[in-house]
Design a protein around this motif. Structure first.
Motif, PDB file in Angstrom:
ATOM      1  N   THR A 200       0.832  -1.199   0.000  1.00 45.78           N
ATOM      2  CA  THR A 200       0.000   0.000   0.000  1.00 45.78           C
ATOM      3  C   THR A 200       0.864   1.246   0.000  1.00 45.78           C
ATOM      4  OG1 THR A 200      -1.743  -1.164   1.207  1.00 45.78           O
ATOM      5  CG2 THR A 200      -1.805   1.244   1.238  1.00 45.78           C
ATOM      6  N   SER A 201       0.566   2.156  -0.902  1.00 41.31           N
ATOM      7  CA  SER A 201       1.360   3.386  -1.029  1.00 41.31           C
ATOM      8  C   SER A 201       0.719   4.564  -0.315  1.00 41.31           C
ATOM      9  CB  SER A 201       1.553   3.735  -2.509  1.00 41.31           C
ATOM     10  OG  SER A 201       0.295   3.949  -3.136  1.00 41.31           O
ATOM     11  N   THR A 202      -0.395   4.322   0.391  1.00 42.70           N
ATOM     12  CA  THR A 202      -1.104   5.431   1.034  1.00 42.70           C
ATOM     13  C   THR A 202      -0.886   5.448   2.551  1.00 42.70           C
ATOM     14  OG1 THR A 202      -3.113   4.070   1.161  1.00 42.70           O
ATOM     15  CG2 THR A 202      -2.877   5.556  -0.736  1.00 42.70           C
ATOM     16  N   THR A 203       0.186   4.815   3.013  1.00 39.93           N
ATOM     17  CA  THR A 203       0.558   4.918   4.419  1.00 39.93           C
ATOM     18  C   THR A 203       1.797   5.801   4.530  1.00 39.93           C
ATOM     19  OG1 THR A 203       1.904   2.906   4.271  1.00 39.93           O
ATOM     20  CG2 THR A 203      -0.383   2.651   5.002  1.00 39.93           C
ATOM     21  N   THR A 204       2.194   6.091   5.745  1.00 41.28           N
ATOM     22  CA  THR A 204       3.349   6.961   5.970  1.00 41.28           C
ATOM     23  C   THR A 204       4.632   6.241   5.572  1.00 41.28           C
ATOM     24  OG1 THR A 204       3.240   6.226   8.285  1.00 41.28           O
ATOM     25  CG2 THR A 204       2.336   8.387   7.772  1.00 41.28           C
ATOM     26  N   THR A 205       5.334   6.804   4.611  1.00 39.14           N
ATOM     27  CA  THR A 205       6.590   6.251   4.131  1.00 39.14           C
ATOM     28  C   THR A 205       7.567   7.400   3.862  1.00 39.14           C
ATOM     29  OG1 THR A 205       6.007   6.373   1.778  1.00 39.14           O
ATOM     30  CG2 THR A 205       5.354   4.371   2.967  1.00 39.14           C
ATOM     31  N   LEU A 206       8.812   7.039   3.685  1.00 40.87           N
ATOM     32  CA  LEU A 206       9.816   8.051   3.376  1.00 40.87           C
ATOM     33  C   LEU A 206       9.484   8.769   2.072  1.00 40.87           C
ATOM     34  CD1 LEU A 206      12.598   9.336   4.078  1.00 40.87           C
ATOM     35  CD2 LEU A 206      13.636   7.534   2.688  1.00 40.87           C
ATOM     36  N   ALA A 207       9.085   8.016   1.058  1.00 44.97           N
ATOM     37  CA  ALA A 207       8.785   8.630  -0.242  1.00 44.97           C
ATOM     38  C   ALA A 207       7.625   9.611  -0.137  1.00 44.97           C
ATOM     39  CB  ALA A 207       8.476   7.539  -1.269  1.00 44.97           C
ATOM     40  N   ASN A 208       6.579   9.241   0.599  1.00 44.81           N
ATOM     41  CA  ASN A 208       5.432  10.137   0.741  1.00 44.81           C
ATOM     42  C   ASN A 208       5.793  11.387   1.531  1.00 44.81           C
ATOM     43  OD1 ASN A 208       3.741   8.485  -0.715  1.00 44.81           O
ATOM     44  ND2 ASN A 208       2.888   7.454   1.066  1.00 44.81           N
ATOM     45  N   ALA A 209       6.619  11.222   2.561  1.00 45.18           N
ATOM     46  CA  ALA A 209       7.041  12.386   3.349  1.00 45.18           C
ATOM     47  C   ALA A 209       7.937  13.304   2.522  1.00 45.18           C
ATOM     48  CB  ALA A 209       7.774  11.929   4.604  1.00 45.18           C
ATOM     49  N   GLU A 210       8.839  12.720   1.756  1.00 46.66           N
ATOM     50  CA  GLU A 210       9.733  13.526   0.921  1.00 46.66           C
ATOM     51  C   GLU A 210       8.945  14.296  -0.129  1.00 46.66           C
ATOM     52  OE1 GLU A 210      13.941  13.064  -1.566  1.00 46.66           O
ATOM     53  OE2 GLU A 210      12.865  11.280  -0.870  1.00 46.66           O
ATOM     54  N   ASP A 211       7.926  13.659  -0.707  1.00 46.13           N
ATOM     55  CA  ASP A 211       7.087  14.335  -1.701  1.00 46.13           C
ATOM     56  C   ASP A 211       6.434  15.576  -1.107  1.00 46.13           C
ATOM     57  OD1 ASP A 211       5.625  14.418  -4.301  1.00 46.13           O
ATOM     58  OD2 ASP A 211       3.895  14.062  -3.017  1.00 46.13           O
ATOM     59  N   ARG A 212       5.992  15.482   0.127  1.00 48.32           N
ATOM     60  CA  ARG A 212       5.358  16.629   0.772  1.00 48.32           C
ATOM     61  C   ARG A 212       6.361  17.720   1.113  1.00 48.32           C
ATOM     62  NH1 ARG A 212       2.133  12.424   1.020  1.00 48.32           N
ATOM     63  NH2 ARG A 212      -0.095  12.686   1.464  1.00 48.32           N
ATOM     64  N   LEU A 213       7.572  17.327   1.456  1.00 48.51           N
ATOM     65  CA  LEU A 213       8.614  18.342   1.673  1.00 48.51           C
ATOM     66  C   LEU A 213       8.923  19.077   0.379  1.00 48.51           C
ATOM     67  CD1 LEU A 213      11.406  16.937   4.053  1.00 48.51           C
ATOM     68  CD2 LEU A 213       9.539  18.506   4.572  1.00 48.51           C
ATOM     69  N   LEU A 214       8.982  18.335  -0.723  1.00 46.69           N
ATOM     70  CA  LEU A 214       9.264  18.951  -2.017  1.00 46.69           C
ATOM     71  C   LEU A 214       8.179  19.957  -2.405  1.00 46.69           C
ATOM     72  CD1 LEU A 214      10.547  15.836  -3.984  1.00 46.69           C
ATOM     73  CD2 LEU A 214      11.853  17.935  -3.568  1.00 46.69           C
TER      74      LEU A 214
END
Length: 241
Positions: A200-214
């Motif tokens: 599942t890609s809709t949980t908290t992950t490094l990639a999802n957090a990095e995308d939001r920082l970007l």
């Protein structure tokens, strides 16, 4: 995005190599400079932590064995789960007149205060936050970064750290360890399905957090992301215990 975590004077190479990293605003360097005790304790926790398959490959919710173990390490160092509220007051100045070299308002009216109720962060000490976002809905990341931004802009914190999982990196390790464990079981007890969800890609992950920082979700607040990866593994097999 910056990479101050690559500086060996900020994060020792032995710790740097065991995790995946991302940051905004030179977060690692800034926290190392302005929150030296708290940042050193973060590094101590990361240095001591190892990914144990018998804790990690276990079905559980947002606060399973792994995250509880990390929280306990911070508690032992004096960090606390904390809710951060703040209040903003405003004053309207009118009817201006010269007062020496300055111009001041004769009439000052206080507007109603705005009280902002926060939410509980996992670990807070000094002016630094460490949240552990392991298996929550990824919307939590939007909430986290928005709150960090507000608290930082109101001079309540120096910066924040999110510890999460590097999902893609860990999935390969999990599948290998699970397959090796299945081979130790009788055929009628074998189950190819992982006990945890790493698809599942809709949980908290490094990639999802990095995308939001970007996307600038944290504003000017320095935020450091720490991704637990296969390099954090202690080398032991999964035994089902």
């Amino acid at each position: 995005m910056t990479r101050s975590y690559d500086n060996p004077d900020v994060i020792p190479p032995g710790i740097r190599s065991r995790y995946q990293w991302a940051e905004s605003g030179n977060a690692a360097a800034i926290l190392n400079a302005v929150a030296r005790v708290e940042f050193a304790e973060l590094l101590q926790v990361l240095d001591d932590f190892e990914l144990h398959p018998n804790e990690w490959l276990r079905a559980g919710g947002n606060k399973g064995d792994l995250t509880a173990a990390l929280d306990q390490r911070f508690r032992a160092l004096g960090w606390e789960e904390t809710r951060i509220d703040f209040e903003v007051r405003g004053y309207l100045h009118t009817d201006f007149h010269a007062q020496g070299v300055r111009t001041e308002g004769r009439h000052i009216e206080e507007v109603p205060a705005l009280y902002a109720r926060g939410y509980r962060v996992d670990n807070y000490k000094g002016r630094m936050i460490v949240d552990i976002e392991w298996n929550a809905k990824d919307g939590n990341l939007d909430r986290d970064l928005s709150a960090y931004r507000s608290w930082h802009e109101n001079a309540l914190i120096d910066g924040a750290v999110i510890i999460t999982k590097d999902r893609g990196n860990l999935r390969g390790l999990a599948e290998r360890l699970w397959m090796e464990y299945q081979q130790t079981l009788p055929p009628d007890q074998q189950n190819p399905k992982l006990p945890i969800d790493l698809k599942t890609s809709t949980t908290t992950t490094l990639a999802n957090a990095e995308d939001r920082l970007l996307r600038g979700g944290s504003g000017t607040c320095p935020v450091l992301l720490v991704g637990v990866s296969a390099s954090s593994w202690d080398g032991s097999p999964f035994t089902g215990g």
